[in-house]
Design an enzyme around this catalytic site. Sequence first.
Site, PDB file in Angstrom:
ATOM      1  N   GLY A   6       0.836  -1.200   0.000  1.00  0.00           N
ATOM      2  CA  GLY A   6       0.000   0.000   0.000  1.00  0.00           C
ATOM      3  C   GLY A   6       0.863   1.240   0.000  1.00  0.00           C
ATOM      4  N   CYS A   7       0.233   2.416  -0.202  1.00  0.00           N
ATOM      5  CA  CYS A   7       0.955   3.668  -0.070  1.00  0.00           C
ATOM      6  C   CYS A   7       0.763   4.171   1.348  1.00  0.00           C
ATOM      7  CB  CYS A   7       0.379   4.738  -1.000  1.00  0.00           C
ATOM      8  SG  CYS A   7       0.607   4.377  -2.718  1.00  0.00           S
ATOM      9  N   GLY A   8       1.787   4.674   1.939  1.00  0.00           N
ATOM     10  CA  GLY A   8       1.589   5.244   3.265  1.00  0.00           C
ATOM     11  C   GLY A   8       2.869   5.777   3.833  1.00  0.00           C
TER      12      GLY A   8
END
Lengths: 338, 502
Positions: free
Chosen positions: A11-13
């Site tokens: 995921g992006c984060g």
Amino acid sequence: MNHDYQKDISGCGLTGLISRKKKRISGGQIVKSLCLMTDHLYAFHVMYDDPEVRWSVEDHLKANYKIEKVEEIPTAPVKAIPISPLLMRYFVSPLKNKLVAEMQPDDFVVETVMKVNSEISGAYIFSSGKNMGAFKGVGNPAEIAEFFRIDEYEGWTWTAHTRFPTNTPGWWGGAHPFTLLDWSIVHNGEISSYGINKRYLEMYGYKLTLLTDTEVATYMLDLLIRRHGLDIRTACQALAAPFWKNIDAKDEAGREAFTALRQVYGSALLNGPFSILFGHSNGLVGINDRIKLRPLVAATKDDLVYMASEESAIRAICPKPEKVWTPRAGEPVIVEFE
Amino acid sequence: MFRSLALPEYLATIDPVKCIRCKRCIQNCGWGVYSWGGDKVLINTSKCVNCLRCYHYCPEEAIEIRPNHTRYKPNACWGYNAIRNIKRQAETGGIPLTGMGSDLPYPILFDNLLIDACQVTNPSIDPLREPMELRTYLGKKPSKLEFVRGADGKPVLKTKMPPQIKLSLPLLFSPMSYGSISLNAQKVLAQAAHECGTVMNTGEGGLHEDLLPYRSNIIVQVASGRFGVNPDYLNAGVAVEIKIGQGAKPGIGGHLPGEKIPLDVARARMIPVGTDAISPAPQHDIYSIEDLRQLIYAIKETTGYKPVSVKIAAVHNVAAIASGIVRAGADIVYLDGFRGGTGAAPSIIRDHLGIPIEHAIAAVDDRLRQEGIRNEASIIAAGGIRSSADAAKAIALGADAVAIATAALITMGCTTCGKCYTGCCSWGITTQKPELTARLDPEIFAERLINLVHAWEHELKEILGALGINAIESLRGNRERLRGVGLDTQTLDILGVKPAGR
């Protein structure tokens, strides 16, 4: 140049935490720490796609710097990361006779970074701070942490980033953070104004070589804060500028100040969805784009301040924060050491 | 009677069954195509310029203007225009004049550029729901700012900002002088500029007193003829423009035939009635960049340091010239591409000198950045801006704003017939004949020009929204959001644009 489209999908984060009292926070067990670095030494972390390139970089460094220590960045074997670039670090100080005229050591270091990254193919200086170290690569976050033995370091500010590469290649040099001197940026989002931000920075001698939009945020902060002398809040207000209707509603001094800020720094406006954590010698800053198209949550507990894309990321390491809030669009969260 | 062997371009025809002999066509045609023959309208079609005034004012739709299909023998080398021009020159011995921008089929690079849009990862922005900012300031910007913290902790500006021209959107009206166009046409421009938060430009014809109420929306121009120039004139607007050249006629001066100089025009220009107003090719006090600097600073001294714009035609070495202009102290560089319009120019000059505006913007913006002086001056791009898309592309290439003239005239009825130099414009735009100028009601036509500007404003906001950016400064010089189609590698390199697919 090796920027094949290596993609590890996660995921992006991003996450960051800071101790306002400068208590050292461990990445895990304390074995080694960044205290290797002293105030007069810069630490260059360099990745080499091809080990042979090392010699041309080192020739350049030897000619310009007093090198106190050279070593491979310690790594641990990780099954999921069978190959990696050669990763070296150098603890250096600029040779006095190379600092011609009024040139400051910081300017000299920036020149070196720009020169190596744009002129020596296959070599990237990805960290050049005095008081800051960056570790990055292609892999899942847990694997990268294990690979770089992150649990063996301690520091008073940590930022971390994970990415689902979409618009630009995922490659070792292109991983976050993007750093220069003691500026370190992790970024989630996409800077749609990249084209003009890049050309604006090029006018001031920056060379954008890392094929990704986040790079502009790092250099922009270096330009605005270190070279133009803006304070952090004002620099953030250039990057995520207030809307004209809000500027027009200010008192005369405010209107004059912010109108000029937008007139002069229009090309520095970062437009498009982003949340950015920006670590530096004196603290940590979190900032969103001007209409908050990317999430950013902040929390405090004792002297610790947390910022992350999602509240769950904060609660994973701090289950009971004292205060949790969502910063407003374009309003920076500025944390400084006490 | 002398009859030209140059073929008539158009065939004006009247359907005798539909025609009710109302003679409106006779009254409306400024060129004298129609006359009354006792029982029917007579047609001298060789005078017809296809301006369509008669067509629109015929109550019975009896009129049709057709292209003349009679042609010389087809010849791939000796085309129709080549033969016709020679016949005209053989008959007159003169330089054929023309109006408007070149109509020759040179490549239009705007049509080979496509704009990016957002999908998935970078959300597009809906301009109907979110703020979308087009405000533009023209003028010199310092490279950096200094602030001090006020007593309340808020930043107070310490740097002194040079004067700026504030525009609600990155669009202004190009210079068109009183004389080349009618006072009513200038009033349309002034009223629309006022209403839309932008500026019009007097051109080199001086300033008529009727425009004084709009002075905060006017740039006054100083050209080589210095018509109407005095300290009051220089101080009448928000800025002063020095005209070195014009895209349609680089290297030559203005030409206003005496037929277009009645008393009022003569007064504004401060010249005798009915004399040809011929501006010299160069400014006779500018023979070097140092001379230009002197004039720029003489004007600044006279005006209390209002912004000074320098207008040049886009020519081969435009980048170096623009750099010199910026270093000479100009606040704005106005680039006029070779497709730019004119009230009167030799067609040989209009059609064969200069370079397109697209190349010029890219070259100048690049050069000013390489030299680290892009902030020292704003760039206005003009010369063939036909739509908001052209405007967006020009801005993405590096312009701060675009200027339009032909598009503005089209809102007043212009059909780009190209006969502005005759002074017979049936729409009352490029004429000084009172019976013709009376047709152009400034109130009514200002409304149409305002509509056009608002429509383009909405379109620009839609384009920005699709690009996922909400301020025009994020488009300015952002060539990353343009792609070229059907352009060769070298042109792409000059434009600094990647080919589509990359």
